[in-house]
Design a protein around this motif. Structure first.
Motif, PDB file in Angstrom:
ATOM      1  N   PRO A  38      38.341  37.781  25.834  1.00 58.28           N
ATOM      2  CA  PRO A  38      39.009  39.010  26.284  1.00 58.28           C
ATOM      3  C   PRO A  38      38.094  39.929  27.099  1.00 58.28           C
ATOM      4  O   PRO A  38      38.543  40.566  28.053  1.00 58.28           O
ATOM      5  N   HIS A  41      37.835  38.399  30.563  1.00 55.24           N
ATOM      6  CA  HIS A  41      39.115  38.593  31.246  1.00 55.24           C
ATOM      7  C   HIS A  41      39.264  40.032  31.722  1.00 55.24           C
ATOM      8  O   HIS A  41      39.649  40.288  32.872  1.00 55.24           O
ATOM      9  N   ASP A  42      38.973  40.998  30.844  1.00 55.81           N
ATOM     10  CA  ASP A  42      39.088  42.413  31.223  1.00 55.81           C
ATOM     11  C   ASP A  42      38.114  42.774  32.331  1.00 55.81           C
ATOM     12  O   ASP A  42      38.433  43.565  33.220  1.00 55.81           O
TER      13      ASP A  42
END
Length: 179
Positions: A38, A41-42
């Protein structure tokens, strides 16, 4: 096919190694899946969103210059590209960098602006000198002057992150005075 040596010293069973691998890999995979992926991805998504916002602002600025504040001598090369491109911020980077450099040289000519943004104006002056030198060299050798100037103007991006960098002039400042 069993070998004669395997009868005296049988091989160790592989299922123990497979179970141990799963026991070690499962927590590592779960941690990476829950925490690391995550964040990656962010980071990628946030960076691309910021880049896209900047490009949309550049699109709007270039279109506003060419539609509202056009001065043919100053803006001809930039506006030729802007009017021909669907996304000028992507397709017209080279003429926009040259145009931006020229506007920043104009802004840095003001003594109060130069005093407030000394390192930025010094950087802009150095890049402008490099562009002029590239054009002179291209004229002497018979190369493409415009290409040489564009290659030299690409170094302007090094001036932008300086802490005292100044913004481009507003559209109203670029609009020619009417009589």
């Amino acid at each position: 096919m069993p070998m004669l040596a395997d009868l005296d010293d049988p091989p160790r069973p592989r299922w123990k190694n497979i179970v141990a691998g799963f026991l070690i890999a499962t927590p590592v995979t779960l941690v990476a899946w829950q925490w690391l992926l995550p964040q990656v991805h962010d980071s990628v998504r946030g960076g691309s969103e910021d880049f896209d916002k900047r490009l949309r602002l550049e699109d709007a600025y270039m279109r506003a210059v060419c539609e509202q504040a056009l001065v043919l001598d100053r803006d001809e090369q930039l506006c030729k590209c802007v009017f021909a491109a669907e996304y000028p911020s992507l397709d017209c980077q080279a003429p926009f960098q040259q145009w931006t450099l020229a506007r920043q040289v104009d802004q840095c000519a003001d003594p109060t602006t130069r005093k407030a943004a000394l390192s930025f104006c010094t950087c802009v002056d150095v890049i402008a000198e490099q562009v002029q030198a590239a054009v002179r060299d291209a004229m002497e050798t018979g190369d493409d002057e415009l290409g040489a100037a564009r290659r030299a103007a690409q170094n302007y991006h090094r001036c932008q992150p300086l802490p005292d960098a100044i913004n481009l002039p507003g559209i109203e400042a670029l609009t020619p005075a009417t009589e």
